[in-house]
Design an enzyme around this catalytic site. Structure first.
Site, short mmCIF file in Angstrom:
data_model
loop_
_atom_site.label_atom_id
_atom_site.label_comp_id
_atom_site.label_asym_id
_atom_site.label_seq_id
_atom_site.Cartn_x
_atom_site.Cartn_y
_atom_site.Cartn_z
N PHE A 286 54.88 -23.58 -52.73
CA PHE A 286 55.03 -22.19 -52.30
C PHE A 286 55.78 -22.09 -50.97
CE2 PHE A 286 50.95 -21.81 -54.67
CZ PHE A 286 51.22 -20.73 -55.46
N TYR B 159 50.19 -15.78 -48.64
CA TYR B 159 49.71 -14.69 -49.50
C TYR B 159 49.50 -15.15 -50.95
CZ TYR B 159 50.14 -10.15 -51.94
OH TYR B 159 49.97 -9.06 -52.74
N LYS C 289 66.82 -19.57 -53.17
CA LYS C 289 66.07 -19.67 -54.44
C LYS C 289 67.00 -20.16 -55.55
CE LYS C 289 62.04 -18.45 -52.95
NZ LYS C 289 61.03 -19.50 -52.69
N SER D 154 62.02 -16.46 -57.63
CA SER D 154 61.96 -15.02 -57.41
C SER D 154 62.96 -14.32 -58.31
CB SER D 154 62.32 -14.76 -55.94
OG SER D 154 62.63 -13.41 -55.74
N TYR E 249 68.36 -15.60 -48.32
CA TYR E 249 67.06 -15.93 -48.92
C TYR E 249 67.23 -16.12 -50.43
CZ TYR E 249 62.50 -15.09 -51.08
OH TYR E 249 61.38 -15.18 -51.88
P1 NAD Z 1 53.84 -16.43 -47.26
O1 NAD Z 1 54.77 -16.40 -46.10
O2 NAD Z 1 52.62 -15.60 -47.20
O3 NAD Z 1 53.42 -17.95 -47.59
C1 NAD Z 1 54.28 -19.02 -47.38
C2 NAD Z 1 53.49 -20.10 -46.65
O4 NAD Z 1 54.35 -21.24 -46.43
C3 NAD Z 1 53.00 -19.64 -45.29
O5 NAD Z 1 51.62 -19.92 -45.18
C4 NAD Z 1 53.82 -20.46 -44.30
O6 NAD Z 1 53.09 -20.74 -43.12
C5 NAD Z 1 54.15 -21.70 -45.11
N1 NAD Z 1 55.38 -22.40 -44.72
C6 NAD Z 1 56.64 -21.89 -44.60
N2 NAD Z 1 57.50 -22.85 -44.21
C7 NAD Z 1 56.78 -24.00 -44.10
C8 NAD Z 1 57.08 -25.34 -43.73
N3 NAD Z 1 58.32 -25.69 -43.36
N4 NAD Z 1 56.10 -26.25 -43.72
C9 NAD Z 1 54.83 -25.92 -44.06
N5 NAD Z 1 54.47 -24.67 -44.42
C10 NAD Z 1 55.43 -23.71 -44.43
O7 NAD Z 1 54.72 -16.05 -48.55
P2 NAD Z 1 54.24 -15.72 -50.01
O8 NAD Z 1 54.47 -14.28 -50.24
O9 NAD Z 1 52.91 -16.30 -50.26
O10 NAD Z 1 55.35 -16.48 -50.82
C11 NAD Z 1 55.13 -17.77 -51.37
C12 NAD Z 1 56.38 -18.21 -52.09
O11 NAD Z 1 56.73 -17.26 -53.09
C13 NAD Z 1 57.62 -18.34 -51.22
O12 NAD Z 1 58.37 -19.44 -51.68
C14 NAD Z 1 58.37 -17.04 -51.47
O13 NAD Z 1 59.75 -17.19 -51.23
C15 NAD Z 1 58.07 -16.83 -52.93
N6 NAD Z 1 58.19 -15.43 -53.36
C16 NAD Z 1 57.49 -14.48 -52.70
C17 NAD Z 1 57.60 -13.14 -53.11
C18 NAD Z 1 56.86 -12.05 -52.39
O14 NAD Z 1 57.28 -10.90 -52.50
N7 NAD Z 1 55.80 -12.32 -51.64
C19 NAD Z 1 58.41 -12.82 -54.20
C20 NAD Z 1 59.10 -13.84 -54.86
C21 NAD Z 1 58.97 -15.16 -54.42
C1 UD1 Z 2 62.45 -8.64 -51.77
C2 UD1 Z 2 63.26 -9.63 -52.54
C3 UD1 Z 2 62.38 -10.59 -53.25
C4 UD1 Z 2 61.53 -11.26 -52.23
C5 UD1 Z 2 60.66 -10.20 -51.60
C6 UD1 Z 2 59.74 -10.84 -50.60
C7 UD1 Z 2 65.40 -8.87 -53.39
C8 UD1 Z 2 66.13 -8.13 -54.46
N1 UD1 Z 2 64.08 -8.94 -53.52
O1 UD1 Z 2 61.89 -7.76 -52.71
O2 UD1 Z 2 63.09 -11.57 -53.91
O3 UD1 Z 2 60.80 -12.27 -52.79
O4 UD1 Z 2 61.50 -9.24 -50.97
O5 UD1 Z 2 59.99 -10.54 -49.32
O6 UD1 Z 2 65.98 -9.39 -52.48
N2 UD1 Z 2 61.17 -0.15 -49.21
C9 UD1 Z 2 61.20 1.06 -48.51
N3 UD1 Z 2 60.65 1.06 -47.26
C10 UD1 Z 2 60.07 -0.02 -46.67
C11 UD1 Z 2 60.04 -1.24 -47.41
C12 UD1 Z 2 60.61 -1.26 -48.67
O7 UD1 Z 2 61.73 2.06 -48.99
O8 UD1 Z 2 59.61 0.06 -45.53
C13 UD1 Z 2 61.74 -0.16 -50.55
C14 UD1 Z 2 62.90 -1.14 -50.68
O9 UD1 Z 2 64.12 -0.48 -50.43
C15 UD1 Z 2 62.78 -1.58 -52.14
C16 UD1 Z 2 61.29 -1.43 -52.46
O10 UD1 Z 2 60.74 -0.62 -51.44
O11 UD1 Z 2 63.50 -0.73 -52.95
C17 UD1 Z 2 60.56 -2.75 -52.50
O12 UD1 Z 2 60.88 -3.44 -51.29
P1 UD1 Z 2 60.17 -4.80 -50.88
O13 UD1 Z 2 58.70 -4.65 -50.99
O14 UD1 Z 2 60.72 -5.22 -49.57
O15 UD1 Z 2 60.61 -5.82 -52.02
P2 UD1 Z 2 62.07 -6.19 -52.55
O16 UD1 Z 2 63.11 -5.87 -51.58
O17 UD1 Z 2 62.18 -5.64 -53.92
#
Ligand code: NAD
Ligand code: UD1
Length: 338
Positions: free
Chosen positions: A82, A13, A155, A126, A151
């Site tokens: 990522f 993503y 981080k 994160s 998770y």
């Molecule tokens: P995502 O799952 O969409 O993308 C992660 C990608 O990494 C995927 O394409 C997956 O196939 C690949 N991947 C995972 N493990 C792998 C491995 N061992 N070897 C090769 N490829 C691998 O997730 P995202 O939302 O794009 O998140 C990207 C980064 O940002 C992650 O590190 C995630 O923890 C961090 N992050 C995401 C969020 C969020 O809410 N989306 C928030 C904070 C931090």
């Molecule tokens: C979490 C993690 C964040 C991580 C992210 C990606 C924490 C504090 N945060 O974010 O670090 O990178 O996930 O996966 O651990 N909610 C509902 N119903 C639903 C889904 C969510 O009510 O079906 C609520 C949750 O309770 C939360 C808010 O929506 O309060 C946002 O949830 P979500 O989108 O899952 O993100 P975080 O939990 O904040």
């Protein structure tokens, strides 16, 4: 510019949106991904949007030798890491899987950087590293509290490993601490596509609105917040992608003596779950069937960022509103269900 960047997890993503901004700004991007949480179609979409053919390596980063063999003849200026597993609930059920994949991949990336003498790293951290913060908004100086999930722990550990590595090898690294990324690219060609049932709020709202899910569960209404539902700092994915571009430019140009830097990437504004649902309904003129249920394990009541440092130092600022976020999410959902 022609700097070469290795993007791990670049088909996911956040990675896919970032690749577009990098390529559109003249960087040369190669992607490595094992497709554990993404699809190869996202490569085609990035190529379609940018008009550029991308080097893609399908490799699991936990397999060091395979990665090294595939990339042996490549030279990179910067790595953006990522790749990670990101489901909070899965990490609670399978903590070892998260340690093995997320920490294992990072260690291999650092080993590879040392081997190839690559001196610059940008890492996806994160806001979850802050745990349940003592005061709001959180700044980069806020301490790491107890991690709420395995998770989150990966981080915190990752940041410590990168800090040590950067100082040991006198290399520049940046961690971006993302708040809650939502929304999709303006083209409607890429966005968040969860495999199976979504965990995150906005994808669940979109799938409920389109009829794939019967009802959205709102996890708790007894938090100490404005309306009792948890508050988060939602950030548009394109603003987040542009924060990576700003960080890459800083890594490319700067001569900082501080080898490891961290930046909060959020808007600085908090929205409750009910506010997000209502914004989605109002902007997109759709109904969302939801019910309030019990709290979800690992959730905290409220977090939002102080983004002063990233605005000032990265010369970056978020431009999109909550309305832009829910509008683009809905456009993307309609496109994938056509
Ligand atoms: P995502 O799952 O969409 O993308 C992660 C990608 O990494 C995927 O394409 C997956 O196939 C690949 N991947 C995972 N493990 C792998 C491995 N061992 N070897 C090769 N490829 C691998 O997730 P995202 O939302 O794009 O998140 C990207 C980064 O940002 C992650 O590190 C995630 O923890 C961090 N992050 C995401 C969020 C969020 O809410 N989306 C928030 C904070 C931090
Ligand atoms: C979490 C993690 C964040 C991580 C992210 C990606 C924490 C504090 N945060 O974010 O670090 O990178 O996930 O996966 O651990 N909610 C509902 N119903 C639903 C889904 C969510 O009510 O079906 C609520 C949750 O309770 C939360 C808010 O929506 O309060 C946002 O949830 P979500 O989108 O899952 O993100 P975080 O939990 O904040």
């Amino acid at each position: 510019m022609d700097k070469k960047i290795l993007v791990t997890g670049g088909l996911g993503y956040i990675g896919s949106h970032t690749c577009i901004e990098l390529i559109n700004n003249g960087f040369n991007v190669s992607i490595i991904d094992n497709l554990v949480n993404s699809e190869i179609t996202s490569l085609k979409s990035i190529e379609k949007i940018t008009g550029v053919k991308i080097n893609f390596y399908m490799v699991d980063l936990t397999d060091y030798n395979k990665m090294k063999n595939k990339l042996e003849n490549e030279n990179f200026d910067i790595v953006i890491h990522f790749a990670a597993l990101k489901s909070v609930s899965e990490s609670i059920n399978f903590p070892e899987k998260y340690m093995d994949n997320n920490i294992g991949s990072l260690k291999n990336i650092l080993k590879f950087m040392e081997y190839k003498n690559i001196k610059k790293l940008l890492f996806s951290s994160s806001c979850t590293v802050y745990g349940k913060p003592d005061s709001l908004p959180v700044t980069e100086e806020s301490i790491f509290k107890k991690p709420e999930s395995p998770y989150a722990e990966t981080k915190q550990i990752s940041e410590k490993l990168i800090d040590e590595f950067s100082n040991k090898f006198k290399q520049n690294s940046i961690s971006l601490r993302y708040f809650n990324p939502v929304g999709a690219h303006d083209s409607g060609l890429i966005g968040e596509k969860p495999k199976g049932k979504p965990e995150n709020l906005v994808p669940y709202i979109s799938e409920t609105a389109i009829g794939l899910r019967k009802s959205l569960s709102v996890f708790g209404s007894d938090y100490k917040t404005k309306d009792g539902t948890p508050v988060r700092d939602y950030i548009h994915i394109v603003d987040l992608a542009n924060a990576h571009l700003a960080a890459v430019i800083r890594l490319t140009n700067y001569k900082s003596k501080k080898y490891y830097e961290v930046f909060n990437i959020g808007t600085g504004k908090g929205y409750s779950v009910l506010e997000v649902i209502n914004a989605f309904k109002k902007v997109n003129k759709v109904d969302i069937n939801y019910k309030i249920v019990g709290r979800r394990k690992g959730d905290i009541d409220i977090i939002f960022s102080d983004n002063t440092l990233s605005r000032k130092t990265l010369n970056w600022k978020p431009k999109k509103t909550i309305e832009d976020m829910v509008e683009s999410s809905w456009r993307w959902q309609k496109n994938i269900n056509r």
